[in-house]
Enzyme design. Sequence first.
Site, PDB file in Angstrom:
ATOM      1  N   ASP A  30       1.127  -0.030   7.449  1.00 60.12           N
ATOM      2  CA  ASP A  30       1.308   1.235   8.184  1.00 60.12           C
ATOM      3  C   ASP A  30       0.059   1.646   8.946  1.00 60.12           C
ATOM      4  O   ASP A  30       0.132   2.161  10.065  1.00 60.12           O
ATOM      5  CB  ASP A  30       1.618   2.389   7.215  1.00 60.12           C
ATOM      6  CG  ASP A  30       2.986   2.277   6.571  1.00 60.12           C
ATOM      7  OD1 ASP A  30       3.786   1.424   6.993  1.00 60.12           O
ATOM      8  OD2 ASP A  30       3.246   3.051   5.622  1.00 60.12           O
ATOM      9  N   ARG A  39      -4.243   6.281  19.844  1.00 61.17           N
ATOM     10  CA  ARG A  39      -4.446   6.246  21.293  1.00 61.17           C
ATOM     11  C   ARG A  39      -3.132   6.057  22.065  1.00 61.17           C
ATOM     12  O   ARG A  39      -3.141   5.960  23.278  1.00 61.17           O
ATOM     13  CB  ARG A  39      -5.416   5.112  21.662  1.00 61.17           C
ATOM     14  CG  ARG A  39      -6.842   5.403  21.296  1.00 61.17           C
ATOM     15  CD  ARG A  39      -7.386   6.498  22.210  1.00 61.17           C
ATOM     16  NE  ARG A  39      -8.657   6.995  21.755  1.00 61.17           N
ATOM     17  CZ  ARG A  39      -9.843   6.589  22.223  1.00 61.17           C
ATOM     18  NH1 ARG A  39      -9.907   5.660  23.134  1.00 61.17           N
ATOM     19  NH2 ARG A  39     -10.945   7.132  21.755  1.00 61.17           N
ATOM     20  N   HIS A  71       3.404   6.511  12.318  1.00 67.70           N
ATOM     21  CA  HIS A  71       2.701   5.221  12.459  1.00 67.70           C
ATOM     22  C   HIS A  71       3.681   4.118  12.883  1.00 67.70           C
ATOM     23  O   HIS A  71       3.751   3.780  14.049  1.00 67.70           O
ATOM     24  CB  HIS A  71       1.851   4.857  11.233  1.00 67.70           C
ATOM     25  CG  HIS A  71       2.423   5.200   9.882  1.00 67.70           C
ATOM     26  ND1 HIS A  71       3.667   4.814   9.471  1.00 67.70           N
ATOM     27  CD2 HIS A  71       1.867   5.883   8.838  1.00 67.70           C
ATOM     28  CE1 HIS A  71       3.863   5.235   8.234  1.00 67.70           C
ATOM     29  NE2 HIS A  71       2.805   5.904   7.818  1.00 67.70           N
ATOM     30  N   THR A 122       2.747   9.579   0.831  1.00 63.86           N
ATOM     31  CA  THR A 122       3.830   9.886  -0.107  1.00 63.86           C
ATOM     32  C   THR A 122       3.275  10.555  -1.363  1.00 63.86           C
ATOM     33  O   THR A 122       2.432   9.988  -2.056  1.00 63.86           O
ATOM     34  CB  THR A 122       4.569   8.591  -0.504  1.00 63.86           C
ATOM     35  OG1 THR A 122       4.762   7.813   0.670  1.00 63.86           O
ATOM     36  CG2 THR A 122       5.898   8.900  -1.140  1.00 63.86           C
ATOM     37  N   GLU A 172       9.558   1.002  -8.264  1.00 61.94           N
ATOM     38  CA  GLU A 172       8.158   0.852  -7.906  1.00 61.94           C
ATOM     39  C   GLU A 172       7.441   2.012  -8.586  1.00 61.94           C
ATOM     40  O   GLU A 172       7.704   3.190  -8.289  1.00 61.94           O
ATOM     41  CB  GLU A 172       7.921   0.901  -6.393  1.00 61.94           C
ATOM     42  CG  GLU A 172       6.425   0.752  -6.081  1.00 61.94           C
ATOM     43  CD  GLU A 172       6.106   0.678  -4.595  1.00 61.94           C
ATOM     44  OE1 GLU A 172       6.982   0.305  -3.791  1.00 61.94           O
ATOM     45  OE2 GLU A 172       4.952   1.011  -4.249  1.00 61.94           O
ATOM     46  N   HIS A 212       0.439   2.432  -4.677  1.00 59.58           N
ATOM     47  CA  HIS A 212      -0.096   3.705  -4.170  1.00 59.58           C
ATOM     48  C   HIS A 212      -1.488   3.989  -4.721  1.00 59.58           C
ATOM     49  O   HIS A 212      -1.655   4.137  -5.926  1.00 59.58           O
ATOM     50  CB  HIS A 212       0.817   4.908  -4.470  1.00 59.58           C
ATOM     51  CG  HIS A 212       0.645   5.973  -3.426  1.00 59.58           C
ATOM     52  ND1 HIS A 212      -0.420   6.831  -3.406  1.00 59.58           N
ATOM     53  CD2 HIS A 212       1.379   6.267  -2.325  1.00 59.58           C
ATOM     54  CE1 HIS A 212      -0.320   7.623  -2.353  1.00 59.58           C
ATOM     55  NE2 HIS A 212       0.747   7.297  -1.674  1.00 59.58           N
ATOM     56  N   GLY A 213      -2.447   4.009  -3.810  1.00 58.51           N
ATOM     57  CA  GLY A 213      -3.826   4.354  -4.174  1.00 58.51           C
ATOM     58  C   GLY A 213      -4.607   3.213  -4.795  1.00 58.51           C
ATOM     59  O   GLY A 213      -5.740   3.411  -5.237  1.00 58.51           O
TER      60      GLY A 213
HETATM   61  N1  PXP Z   1       4.115   2.148  -2.150  1.00 59.66           N
HETATM   62  C1  PXP Z   1       4.736   3.201  -1.582  1.00 59.66           C
HETATM   63  C2  PXP Z   1       6.142   3.501  -1.999  1.00 59.66           C
HETATM   64  C3  PXP Z   1       4.094   3.987  -0.613  1.00 59.66           C
HETATM   65  O1  PXP Z   1       4.755   5.040  -0.077  1.00 59.66           O
HETATM   66  C4  PXP Z   1       2.796   3.640  -0.207  1.00 59.66           C
HETATM   67  C5  PXP Z   1       2.123   4.424   0.879  1.00 59.66           C
HETATM   68  O2  PXP Z   1       2.864   4.290   2.058  1.00 59.66           O
HETATM   69  C6  PXP Z   1       2.197   2.520  -0.802  1.00 59.66           C
HETATM   70  C7  PXP Z   1       2.868   1.807  -1.790  1.00 59.66           C
HETATM   71  C8  PXP Z   1       0.829   2.058  -0.410  1.00 59.66           C
HETATM   72  O3  PXP Z   1      -0.107   3.012  -0.786  1.00 59.66           O
HETATM   73  P1  PXP Z   1      -1.631   2.822  -0.343  1.00 59.66           P
HETATM   74  O4  PXP Z   1      -1.645   2.903   1.144  1.00 59.66           O
HETATM   75  O5  PXP Z   1      -2.321   3.986  -1.003  1.00 59.66           O
HETATM   76  O6  PXP Z   1      -2.087   1.494  -0.847  1.00 59.66           O
END
Ligand code: PXP
Length: 262
Positions: A30, A39, A71, A122, A172, A212-213
Site C-alpha cells: 500500500d 504527487r 493509496h 486499520t 488474520e 499489523h505493526g
Molecule cells: N494486515 C492488515 C489486515 C492490515 O490492514 C494491514 C495494514 O494495511 C497490515 C496487515 C499491514 O500492517 P503494517 O503496514 O503495519 O505492516
Amino acid sequence: MRFRKSCIGWMYPLERKDAMPRKILCVNIDHIATIREARGGTEPDPIAGARICEQNGAAGITVHLREDRRHIQDRDVFTLRDIVIGKFNLEMALSDDIIGIARSVLPDQITLVPEKREELTTEGGLNVMKNESRLRDLVVEFREKDVVVSLFIEPDLPTIDATKRTGADFIEIHTGSYCNAGSHEDRSRELQRIYRAAEHAVSLGIRVNAGHGLNYTNVRDVLRTPGLEELNIGHSIIAQSVFTGLATAVRDMAILVEESNA
Ligand code: PXP
C-alpha cells in the site's frame, strides 16, 4: 482442490490442515502507492514494487483497496491480479462497492477488515458477531469462486468462535496491541493472547495469519505463534526500503520468516 503456482510456501492444497504449516511472507505494498499518490503521478509504481517483492522472497502480495482510495487504486488491483505469481491477498472493508470489485478481480484471498475514513491505518479487528450472517453469505459466495476468506480480528476467543460460525477459512490476528505495548509485561501479555487465540483457532480447524505493526524486531516472537501460516507486513518493509532499497528490505524480512521454518 486448487494449487497455486510454484512459489515458496504456497504450494499446498488450500484444504491442507495437517502438520506444521510453512510460514510465508506476504508484503503489503500500500505505501508504495501512498508515495505515488502524494504527487498524483505514476512513481513509484506498485506493480514494479510487487515484482521486486516476489523476486526477493515474498510468497505473496497484499493490498488494501480502501473506500477513500487513498493509496491503492482500482487499476492497481486489476493489474496485480494479472502479474502476481504467488498469493494475491486483497484486504477490504464490508463495503458493497469494494466487494463488487473483488467479485471481478477474484484474488486468491480476501481479508475482511474494519475501516473508518478518519483512521491513519486499520484500527482494531472486525466485529464478527455483529456481521455474522453477512460474513457467512460472503464466505459461501467467495469459496464457490475459489477465493479463500480471511477475517482480520483481535486475538479474542469469542470472536474466533464467531469466525467458526461464518465458515471463514482463515483468521488474520491483529498484532497491533502487541506491537504497540509500552512495557515488557504488556508485550508478553499480548503475545500470550496471540498464541492462545491461534491455538484456539487451529483447534477449530481455522487457519492462522497475522499482521499489523510488525517490524524486523518484534516479528521474531510472532513467528512462534502456533499454526501460523502467513504474515502480512507493509509499513516497516517499505520504510526500511527508503534506506536499503526494496529488494534488500524484503529479503531481510523473508530471511527471518524462512529461518523460523527451519
Ligand atoms: N494486515 C492488515 C489486515 C492490515 O490492514 C494491514 C495494514 O494495511 C497490515 C496487515 C499491514 O500492517 P503494517 O503496514 O503495519 O505492516
